[in-house]
Design a protein around this motif. Structure first.
Motif, PDB file in Angstrom:
ATOM      1  N   ALA A  16       0.885  -1.421   0.077  1.00 54.18           N
ATOM      2  CA  ALA A  16      -0.179   0.040  -0.197  1.00 54.18           C
ATOM      3  C   ALA A  16       0.813   1.117  -0.085  1.00 54.18           C
ATOM      4  O   ALA A  16       0.283   2.238  -0.735  1.00 54.18           O
ATOM      5  CB  ALA A  16      -0.851  -0.051   1.304  1.00 54.18           C
ATOM      6  N   ASP A  17       1.915   1.284   0.607  1.00 52.39           N
ATOM      7  CA  ASP A  17       2.832   2.219   0.680  1.00 52.39           C
ATOM      8  C   ASP A  17       3.317   3.005  -0.786  1.00 52.39           C
ATOM      9  O   ASP A  17       3.604   4.062  -0.748  1.00 52.39           O
ATOM     10  CB  ASP A  17       4.105   1.865   1.740  1.00 52.39           C
ATOM     11  N   VAL A  18       3.813   1.901  -1.437  1.00 55.78           N
ATOM     12  CA  VAL A  18       4.138   2.223  -2.715  1.00 55.78           C
ATOM     13  C   VAL A  18       3.303   1.956  -4.103  1.00 55.78           C
ATOM     14  O   VAL A  18       3.780   2.306  -5.128  1.00 55.78           O
ATOM     15  CB  VAL A  18       5.562   1.287  -2.945  1.00 55.78           C
ATOM     16  N   ALA A  19       2.050   1.521  -3.792  1.00 60.04           N
ATOM     17  CA  ALA A  19       1.225   1.603  -4.756  1.00 60.04           C
ATOM     18  C   ALA A  19       0.873   2.934  -5.441  1.00 60.04           C
ATOM     19  O   ALA A  19       0.764   4.045  -4.892  1.00 60.04           O
ATOM     20  CB  ALA A  19      -0.159   0.803  -4.374  1.00 60.04           C
ATOM     21  N   PRO A  20       1.094   2.897  -6.780  1.00 58.81           N
ATOM     22  CA  PRO A  20       0.574   4.132  -7.297  1.00 58.81           C
ATOM     23  C   PRO A  20      -0.601   4.474  -7.394  1.00 58.81           C
ATOM     24  O   PRO A  20      -1.632   3.583  -7.631  1.00 58.81           O
ATOM     25  CB  PRO A  20       1.343   4.115  -8.951  1.00 58.81           C
ATOM     26  N   ASP A  21      -1.225   5.500  -7.738  1.00 55.19           N
ATOM     27  CA  ASP A  21      -2.604   6.136  -7.652  1.00 55.19           C
ATOM     28  C   ASP A  21      -3.436   5.489  -9.058  1.00 55.19           C
ATOM     29  O   ASP A  21      -4.529   5.044  -8.561  1.00 55.19           O
ATOM     30  CB  ASP A  21      -2.897   7.561  -7.237  1.00 55.19           C
ATOM     31  N   GLY A  22      -2.516   5.747  -9.924  1.00 61.33           N
ATOM     32  CA  GLY A  22      -3.409   5.439 -11.241  1.00 61.33           C
ATOM     33  C   GLY A  22      -3.738   3.943 -11.580  1.00 61.33           C
ATOM     34  O   GLY A  22      -4.845   3.882 -11.892  1.00 61.33           O
ATOM     35  N   ARG A  23      -2.985   2.975 -11.075  1.00 58.91           N
ATOM     36  CA  ARG A  23      -3.370   1.668 -11.305  1.00 58.91           C
ATOM     37  C   ARG A  23      -2.993   0.739 -10.088  1.00 58.91           C
ATOM     38  O   ARG A  23      -2.166  -0.041 -10.102  1.00 58.91           O
ATOM     39  CB  ARG A  23      -2.238   1.170 -12.455  1.00 58.91           C
ATOM     40  N   ARG A  24      -3.705   1.166  -9.025  1.00 56.95           N
ATOM     41  CA  ARG A  24      -3.282   0.915  -7.766  1.00 56.95           C
ATOM     42  C   ARG A  24      -3.825  -0.857  -7.591  1.00 56.95           C
ATOM     43  O   ARG A  24      -2.882  -1.693  -7.202  1.00 56.95           O
ATOM     44  CB  ARG A  24      -4.193   1.672  -6.704  1.00 56.95           C
TER      45      ARG A  24
END
Length: 377
Positions: free
Chosen positions: A304-312
């Protein structure tokens, strides 16, 4: 989630015994159990796309149907091939469930509270795994290993109905992104290859217990019902650690939680070959349960810390792939090594691998709750 895990917790140690009933030896039985991990590996990336397209509730419906098909196949399997197919389907179901629940929490929980939220989510799952063996002991005593599988079938259907009653997040998912699934892996290949190596070892250490402990218990003459109770004791240690692990994650960081957890995994596996009674096996299982509990929510929080917002959701599918690849490798290694060497060699190997996992976390995991932006790739 707890109801789903009750069924899996009851059935997990019985799949090895189900394979033994069909006439295979300890080595191939361990490999059969590992196919659950392979099913998760094969389904992780598609699960991310499914969640992106139809949301958590739709994904849960699909995953539950697949899982129930797998359990039915395992119950009525006339041979080891049908049982293997059932294990693959059960693993694919677990991948969808895991991704959908994680994606939802990432969307609704602030970063500063993620450790506790993810650990409580994992704790609900662990609570089910704790209750499952105790609840499964009665049908196992009456019906043999199939009794726990029937319990899993009913629990999967009930938990799916409960999840479908939850309202979806408005506007959270979109079918507009048509990029190939492999692009998310390529875009994040450096992170997945470094931080993901630690996640892989965690997956191996966790899942190998499900194959190695029942095999070792059978090796030293422990009955199936007692084995189920031993898993219940280990599950109690696991559940008790859930909330403290989340507080530790948020307060002291991911590294300070992960490294001690892997050291405890190493200790638990190291002492297993020295056991020769039900009580001693239970002691080893309890240490492994504490290790599993301390790592509650760890991998989900780091993802969750490193997940990109666009393609979570799709990234989280790739991130879970690293952990679930370990879930496949762990029991597979137990099965292969048990076929070519003494069973205790598997435990020693897992102990050494857990030490390597601790070193990887010390090297790459963040020491503070919020990882640096430079960690994103």
């Amino acid at each position: 989630m707890a109801v789903y895990s009750i069924g899996f917790g009851a059935a997990a140690p019985m799949y090895v015994l189900r394979a033994l009933e069909l006439g295979v030896s300890a080595g191939p039985a361990g490999v059969i159990v590992a196919l659950t991990g392979l099913g998760m590996v094969l389904a992780d990336l598609p699960a991310g796309r499914i969640v992106e397209r139809i949301g958590e509730r739709g994904a849960i419906a699909v995953g539950s149907a697949v899982g129930m098909m797998g359990v039915v196949a395992a119950i009525f399997a006339p041979n080891i091939g049908v049982l293997a197919a059932g294990m693959l389907l059960i693993g694919a179901s677990g991948a969808v469930w895991g991704l959908a629940r994680q994606s939802y929490l990432v969307a609704v929980v602030p970063p500063g509270d993620r450790g506790r939220a993810m650990s409580l989510l994992a704790g609900a799952s662990r609570f089910g795994l704790f209750c499952g063996p105790f609840l499964g002991a009665v049908p196992v005593h009456v019906m043999g290993p199939d009794g726990a599988l029937w319990l899993q079938l009913g629990a999967t259907g009930l938990s799916a109905a409960a999840m479908l009653s939850i309202r979806a997040i408005d506007g959270e998912y979109s079918a507009s992104d048509t990029q190939p699934l492999h692009t998310v892996v390529l875009e994040n290949r450096r992170l997945l290859g470094t931080w993901g190596s630690a996640a892989l070892v965690v997956g191996a250490a966790r899942s190998a217990r499900l194959a190695l402990l029942p095999l070792w218990a059978a090796h030293v003459g422990v009955s199936a019902a007692t084995t189920s109770l031993i898993f219940g004791v280990a599950g109690a240690m696991d559940v008790l650690m859930s909330y403290p692990a989340g507080v530790w994650l948020d307060r002291y960081g991911r590294r300070a939680t992960g490294v001690p957890a892997m050291v405890l995994f190493a200790v638990g596996y190291a002492i297993l070959p020295l056991t020769s009674s039900a009580l001693a096996v239970a002691a080893s299982a309890a240490v492994l349960g504490v290790a599993n509990g301390l790592s509650n929510g760890l991998i989900m929080t780091v993802g969750a810390d490193v997940a990109p917002d666009g393609r979570r959701a799709e990234f989280l599918g790739a991130w879970r792939l690293t952990h679930d690849l370990g879930s496949f490798v762990g029991p597979t290694a137990v099965g292969v090594m048990s076929a070519v060497a003494v069973l205790g060699a598997s435990a020693v190997t897992l102990s050494l691998t857990s030490v390597l996992g601790a070193a990887a976390m010390q090297r790459w995991f963040p020491g503070v709750p919020e990882p640096p932006k430079s960690a994103r790739v």
